[in-house]
Design an enzyme around this catalytic site. Structure first.
Site, short mmCIF file in Angstrom:
data_model
loop_
_atom_site.label_atom_id
_atom_site.label_comp_id
_atom_site.label_asym_id
_atom_site.label_seq_id
_atom_site.Cartn_x
_atom_site.Cartn_y
_atom_site.Cartn_z
N GLU A 217 -81.42 75.38 -34.78
CA GLU A 217 -81.10 75.16 -33.37
C GLU A 217 -80.38 76.38 -32.80
O GLU A 217 -79.28 76.73 -33.25
CB GLU A 217 -80.22 73.92 -33.20
CG GLU A 217 -79.87 73.66 -31.75
CD GLU A 217 -78.96 72.46 -31.56
OE1 GLU A 217 -78.45 72.28 -30.45
OE2 GLU A 217 -78.76 71.72 -32.54
N LYS A 349 -74.78 56.09 -45.69
CA LYS A 349 -75.90 56.60 -44.90
C LYS A 349 -76.30 55.67 -43.76
O LYS A 349 -77.46 55.67 -43.32
CB LYS A 349 -77.11 56.88 -45.80
CG LYS A 349 -76.84 57.88 -46.92
CD LYS A 349 -78.07 58.08 -47.79
CE LYS A 349 -77.85 59.13 -48.86
NZ LYS A 349 -76.93 58.69 -49.91
N ASP A 425 -75.25 66.09 -49.44
CA ASP A 425 -76.26 65.06 -49.17
C ASP A 425 -76.36 64.91 -47.65
O ASP A 425 -75.50 64.28 -47.02
CB ASP A 425 -75.84 63.74 -49.82
CG ASP A 425 -76.92 62.67 -49.71
OD1 ASP A 425 -77.79 62.79 -48.82
OD2 ASP A 425 -76.89 61.71 -50.50
N HIS A 523 -78.62 77.71 -23.20
CA HIS A 523 -79.76 77.30 -24.01
C HIS A 523 -81.04 78.01 -23.58
O HIS A 523 -81.87 78.34 -24.41
CB HIS A 523 -79.95 75.78 -23.95
CG HIS A 523 -79.14 75.04 -24.97
ND1 HIS A 523 -79.59 74.79 -26.23
CD2 HIS A 523 -77.88 74.52 -24.91
CE1 HIS A 523 -78.67 74.13 -26.93
NE2 HIS A 523 -77.61 73.97 -26.14
#
Length: 541
Positions: A217, A349, A425, A523
């Site tokens: 990004e 998660k 993770d 951006h």
């Protein structure tokens, strides 16, 4: 003189001549061992040794020999050695030689050795044919070939044949796949390169750190870097660990609520809890149980274990300890049924209020005071504008959305980038990104006080993807690779602090861009590759 009748003469002749003929035949047999004769003889008035197929038999038993087995001379013992006594025709000694039944395993082994060929000796095409026939499993190629790189190459051929297209743009060379095998990934066909940038240096607890971030990004690293600059030039950030402990919550069930009550009361007894603690701690050198909490729903109990896991993220470590305690509890409560070692009250998660309220992994708080001058020069906004936007967006806006742990601008952006770079993770960015960003003016409104509170950052500096070369290098950039001698957990604590400090910098920069109206402009400038129109040149003759 005695006269013999003709019948008696022939009888005597047979008795004297026939044994001599047999002896002559046997002598010839010894002289020519390549004859494979066999006899069915029973003892009458004499003993005759029989030699057939390298086996000697004497005595009363009738012997029937099969056709000699085809065997290589190198695999068989020498022919039996037979010794006769001058006084007796019986066999005195027969050297140890296997019978046909005993020889069968030798023959089978020889056949296997002849047919067995190391998989690595086959060509790639032959291996693909074996995979098609089910003789070789693709996921076992590394172990059967003993060559991780070739296993990847063959698996790529298999994939390209299946897809009917190439995967040439997915790289696989110049990578140590041995570190991946059995630890990080299966059915490997290559690796995905992700650009890694650095933000900082950032002054954190009076020490300069550089933060590696892996992302695709645009603007993310640049924006975080700007926040680091503002924080460092204002004197730096301070960060502390409030609590630590990885959790696992198995779900158990009893026949009725009577059993539930007895279980909860039993576990609340200090001696019983202490016994569970001893069992849990015995399963690891580093895991240390710090809390057991019961959450009841009908006749079901969710037992939430929390433990310190040193420098490891600790999911496997805590699961092992929990399993040992459950085995002990099943002895104490024979009617207790273990439904699952994870009952989702952990919570791993997935977004959950319990992680937001009680924490999981490391609970971290980070703060900084940003000078008003820096806010204007570096961040291009004002203290009051930042405070107003933070209240409207991060606090009220998130509350109106019913968010759990989402009271921030983009904490997940920074958490994920650091996780990717350091071998964490990445699925645990769900709970690790729980964050509330708070801003207020201070020093009579001149300066900005900013904090981020992150109750469930789940990181480790050993195990899992942290051992891969690139990720290990990024940990080394942060100065937290592996463990410190005599200080278990210190490096993982520092990594959690670095994540929180990076989030602080990212929040500060993005909120400044929003308050100044620069988000879209930045951006468009950094997150889009500019298109260029090719110049067309013409020539005239």
């Amino acid at each position: 003189m005695i006269e013999l009748k003709e019948e008696s003469f022939w009888i005597l002749y047979i008795l004297l001549v026939i044994p001599k003929l047999i002896a002559i035949i046997m002598s010839v047999r010894e002289l020519f061992p390549f004859f494979k004769w066999g006899f069915n003889i029973r003892r009458s008035n004499f003993l005759v040794p029989i030699l057939s197929n390298n086996v000697i038999v004497t005595g009363e038993e009738a012997v029937s020999f099969e056709k000699p087995l085809p065997m290589k001379a190198s695999t068989l013992p020498p022919i039996a050695q037979v010794k006769f006594s001058p006084e007796s025709p019986e066999v005195l000694k027969v050297s140890e030689s296997p019978t046909p039944r005993q020889l069968q395993p030798v023959v089978e082994q020889q056949k296997q050795e002849n047919s067995k060929k190391q998989l690595s000796e086959y060509s790639d095409q032959e291996i693909l044919e074996k995979i098609d026939k089910g003789q070789v499993l693709p996921y076992k190629l590394e172990s059967e070939l003993g060559d991780c790189l070739r296993a990847v190459e063959i698996r790529r051929l298999l994939l390209e044949r299946t897809l009917q297209k190439t995967v040439q743009h997915l790289p696989y060379q110049h990578y140590d796949f041995q570190k991946v095998q059995g630890a990080c990934c299966e059915n490997v066909i290559g690796y995905v390169p992700i650009p890694v940038g650095t933000a900082g240096p950032l002054m954190l607890n009076d020490t300069l750190i550089t933060i590696p971030m892996a992302t695709t990004e645009g603007c993310l690293v640049a924006s975080t870097h700007r926040g680091c600059k503002a924080i460092t030039e204002s004197g730096g950030a301070r960060c502390t660990i409030i609590s630590r402990g990885m959790t696992r919550a198995p779900v158990v069930r009893f026949p009725s609520i009577i059993g539930v009550t007895q279980f909860v009361e039993w576990l609340n007894v200090s001696e019983n809890y202490q016994k569970c603690l001893e069992i849990f701690n015995s399963t690891s050198r580093y895991a240390r149980l710090t809390q057991i909490k019961n959450i009841v729903s009908g006749r079901t109990v969710y037992i939430r274990f929390k433990c310190d896991t040193g420098d490891a993220m600790g999911m496997n470590m805590v699961s092992k300890g929990v399993d040992a305690v459950l085995n002990y509890l099943k002895i104490q409560f024979t009617d207790m049924e273990v439904l699952s070692i994870s009952g989702n009250v952990c919570t791993d998660k997935k977004p959950s209020a319990i992680n937001w309220i009680e924490g999981r992994g490391r609970s971290v708080v980070c703060e900084a005071v940003i000078s008003g001058d820096i806010v204007e020069k570096v961040l291009k906004t004002s203290v009051q504008a930042l405070v107003d936007v933070n209240i409207a967006k991060n606090l009220v806006g998130s509350a109106m959305a019913g968010s759990i742990g989402g009271y921030n601008a983009h904490a997940s952006n920074i958490v994920t980038a650091v996780f990717l770079a350091t071998g964490q993770d990445c699925a645990q960015n769900v709970e690790s990104s729980n964050c509330i960003t708070q801003m207020e003016s201070c020093n009579n409104g001149k300066d900005l006080y900013i904090t981020v509170t992150m109750p469930s950052i789940e990181v480790g500096t050993v195990g899992g993807g942290t051992s891969l070369p690139a990720q290990s290098q990024c940990l080394d950039i942060l100065g937290v690779k592996g463990s410190q001698e005599g200080k278990p957990g210190a490096n993982a604590d520092q990594l959690a602090k670095a994540v929180a400090a990076a989030v602080l910098a990212g929040e500060l920069s993005l909120m400044s861009a929003l308050s100044a109206g620069h988000l879209v402009k930045s951006h468009l400038q950094y997150n889009r590759k500019p298109t260029t129109t090719p110049t067309i040149t013409t020539t005239t003759n």
